[in-house]
Design an enzyme around this catalytic site. Structure first.
Site, PDB file in Angstrom:
ATOM      1  N   SER A  43       0.825  -1.208   0.000  1.00 12.47           N
ATOM      2  CA  SER A  43       0.000   0.000   0.000  1.00 12.47           C
ATOM      3  C   SER A  43       0.856   1.253   0.000  1.00 12.47           C
ATOM      4  O   SER A  43       0.351   2.360  -0.230  1.00 12.47           O
ATOM      5  CB  SER A  43      -0.941   0.012   1.219  1.00 12.47           C
ATOM      6  OG  SER A  43      -0.222  -0.226   2.418  1.00 12.47           O
ATOM      7  N   ASP A  81       5.211  -7.132   3.083  1.00 11.85           N
ATOM      8  CA  ASP A  81       4.243  -7.477   2.053  1.00 11.85           C
ATOM      9  C   ASP A  81       4.975  -7.806   0.757  1.00 11.85           C
ATOM     10  O   ASP A  81       5.769  -6.991   0.270  1.00 11.85           O
ATOM     11  CB  ASP A  81       3.314  -6.279   1.832  1.00 11.85           C
ATOM     12  CG  ASP A  81       1.931  -6.663   1.366  1.00 11.85           C
ATOM     13  OD1 ASP A  81       1.708  -7.852   1.092  1.00 11.85           O
ATOM     14  OD2 ASP A  81       1.071  -5.765   1.288  1.00 11.85           O
ATOM     15  N   GLU A 113      -0.680 -11.916  -0.940  1.00 11.80           N
ATOM     16  CA  GLU A 113      -2.046 -11.829  -1.430  1.00 11.80           C
ATOM     17  C   GLU A 113      -2.375 -13.196  -2.008  1.00 11.80           C
ATOM     18  O   GLU A 113      -1.756 -13.632  -2.976  1.00 11.80           O
ATOM     19  CB  GLU A 113      -2.182 -10.713  -2.461  1.00 11.80           C
ATOM     20  CG  GLU A 113      -2.071  -9.334  -1.838  1.00 11.80           C
ATOM     21  CD  GLU A 113      -2.588  -8.225  -2.733  1.00 11.80           C
ATOM     22  OE1 GLU A 113      -3.194  -8.532  -3.779  1.00 11.80           O
ATOM     23  OE2 GLU A 113      -2.398  -7.054  -2.376  1.00 11.80           O
ATOM     24  N   GLU A 180      -9.920  -8.710   3.706  1.00 12.57           N
ATOM     25  CA  GLU A 180     -10.121  -7.333   3.270  1.00 12.57           C
ATOM     26  C   GLU A 180     -11.422  -7.162   2.505  1.00 12.57           C
ATOM     27  O   GLU A 180     -11.683  -7.895   1.536  1.00 12.57           O
ATOM     28  CB  GLU A 180      -8.947  -6.858   2.407  1.00 12.57           C
ATOM     29  CG  GLU A 180      -9.107  -5.416   1.946  1.00 12.57           C
ATOM     30  CD  GLU A 180      -7.855  -4.837   1.309  1.00 12.57           C
ATOM     31  OE1 GLU A 180      -7.910  -3.663   0.865  1.00 12.57           O
ATOM     32  OE2 GLU A 180      -6.827  -5.535   1.265  1.00 12.57           O
TER      33      GLU A 180
END
Length: 270
Positions: A43, A81, A113, A180
Site C-alpha cells: 500500500s 508485504d 495476497e 479485506e
C-alpha cells in the site's frame, strides 16, 4: 515482544492491532504505542510513493522500507508485504524473494495476497522457516482482474470458495489471515472456521484483529476508504507547520540568534 506464536495465542482471547508503516519514525511511533503488528504494505504505492495502485511497487522498495521499519521496532511483529510479481511466477524465485525479506531486511514474516496459487507456496515457505500471513477477499494486486476495489465474497459461491481457501492456507501453515473488504457476516464465519487469527480491514468487528493504513489513521490524505477512519488530522498540522516556516523565513525571523553560532576565530577572514 510479539511473535507469530504469541499472535496465534491471542486469537479469540484479546483483540489484535495491526497498522502499516513505511519508514523508521512512523514505525517507532506505532511500536511505542504497543501495536502488535507492523505491516510494511505494498500500500506504500498509493500511500507514500505516488503511484495510482500497488502494482508498480518493487521488491527493492519493500525490502528497503522493511529494513527501515525493522531498525526502529523493538516489540511489534514486522511483516513484509510481497509485491506484485515477486511471488507466484516461479517457486524458487518466490522463495528467494521472501527469504530476502527475513535475511536482508530483518522482517519477522511475509504476507502474500493469496489464492489457489499460493497454497503450496505457503506450505513451502513455512517448511523452510519463513512465516506466512495470508490475505483473502479484496486483493489489490488483482485490481485489473477484479475490475476495481469492490467488496468480495458477496454471493454464496464466492463466500464458500473464500472459506475453503482460508482453511487450505491454515492447513498449509499460515499463522494468520487478513480479510479485506468482505461482508462482516462472512468474516465472522471465516473466523469461527479457523484456529489461526483473522485480521480484518473493511470486514467488520467479528475478526480477531484489525488493520488500517497508517496514512488513513493519521488523516494525511483528503480521502480514505469508507471502511476506514481518520483518528487524527496530521495533514492539517503539517500544513500549519510548513506555512509557519515559510512565513518566518520570508520575514527574516528564522533563523534567530538562538539558531545560530558565532566563532570568534573566523571573524574578519574575508
Amino acid at each position: 515482544m510479539t511473535t507469530t506464536r504469541t499472535l496465534r495465542e491471542k486469537a479469540g482471547e484479546e483483540p489484535i492491532t495491526m497498522l502499516t508503516a513505511y519508514d523508521a519514525p512512523t514505525a517507532a511511533v506505532v511500536d511505542g504505542a504497543g501495536v502488535d503488528v507492523i505491516l510494511v504494505g505494498d500500500s506504500m504505492g498509493n500511500a507514500v510513493l505516488g503511484y495510482d495502485s500497488t502494482l508498480p511497487v518493487t521488491l527493492e522498495e519493500v525490502r528497503s522500507r522493511t529494513g527501515a521499519v525493522a531498525r526502529a521496532t523493538e516489540d511489534a511483529l514486522v511483516v513484509a508485504d510481497m509485491p506484485f510479481l515477486s511471488f507466484g511466477v516461479d517457486e524458487a524465485e518466490s522463495v528467494e524473494n521472501a527469504g530476502r525479506m527475513l535475511k536482508e531486511a530483518d522482517a519477522d514474516a511475509v504476507k502474500l495476497e493469496s489464492g489457489p496459487h499460493t497454497v503450496e507456496l505457503t506450505r513451502r515457505l513455512v517448511d523452510i522457516g519463513i512465516p506466512v500471513m495470508a490475505h483473502l477477499g479484496l486483493t489489490p494486486q488483482h485490481v485489473n482482474q477484479l475490475g476495481g476495489y469492490q467488496r468480495q465474497g458477496t454471493d454464496r459461491g464466492a463466500a464458500e470458495e473464500l472459506i475453503e481457501l482460508a482453511r487450505e492456507h491454515e492447513e498449509a501453515g499460515a499463522f494468520s489471515l487478513v480479510l479485506e473488504h468482505v461482508p462482516a457476516n462472512l468474516a465472522r464465519q471465516v473466523t469461527e472456521a479457523l484456529s489461526i487469527p483473522t485480521i480484518g480491514i473493511g470486514a467488520g468487528r467479528h475478526t480477531d484483529g484489525q488493520v488500517l493504513v497508517i496514512t488513513d489513521v493519521l488523516g494525511l490524505d483528503d480521502w480514505s476508504p469508507p471502511f476506514s477512519k481518520q483518528f487524527g488530522n496530521v495533514r492539517e498540522e503539517m500544513e500549519r507547520a510548513v506555512s509557519a516556516y515559510k512565513k518566518e523565513v520570508e520575514a527574516g525571523e528564522f533563523p534567530a540568534e538562538e539558531h545560530s553560532h558565532v566563532e570568534d576565530d573566523v571573524e574578519n577572514v574575508y
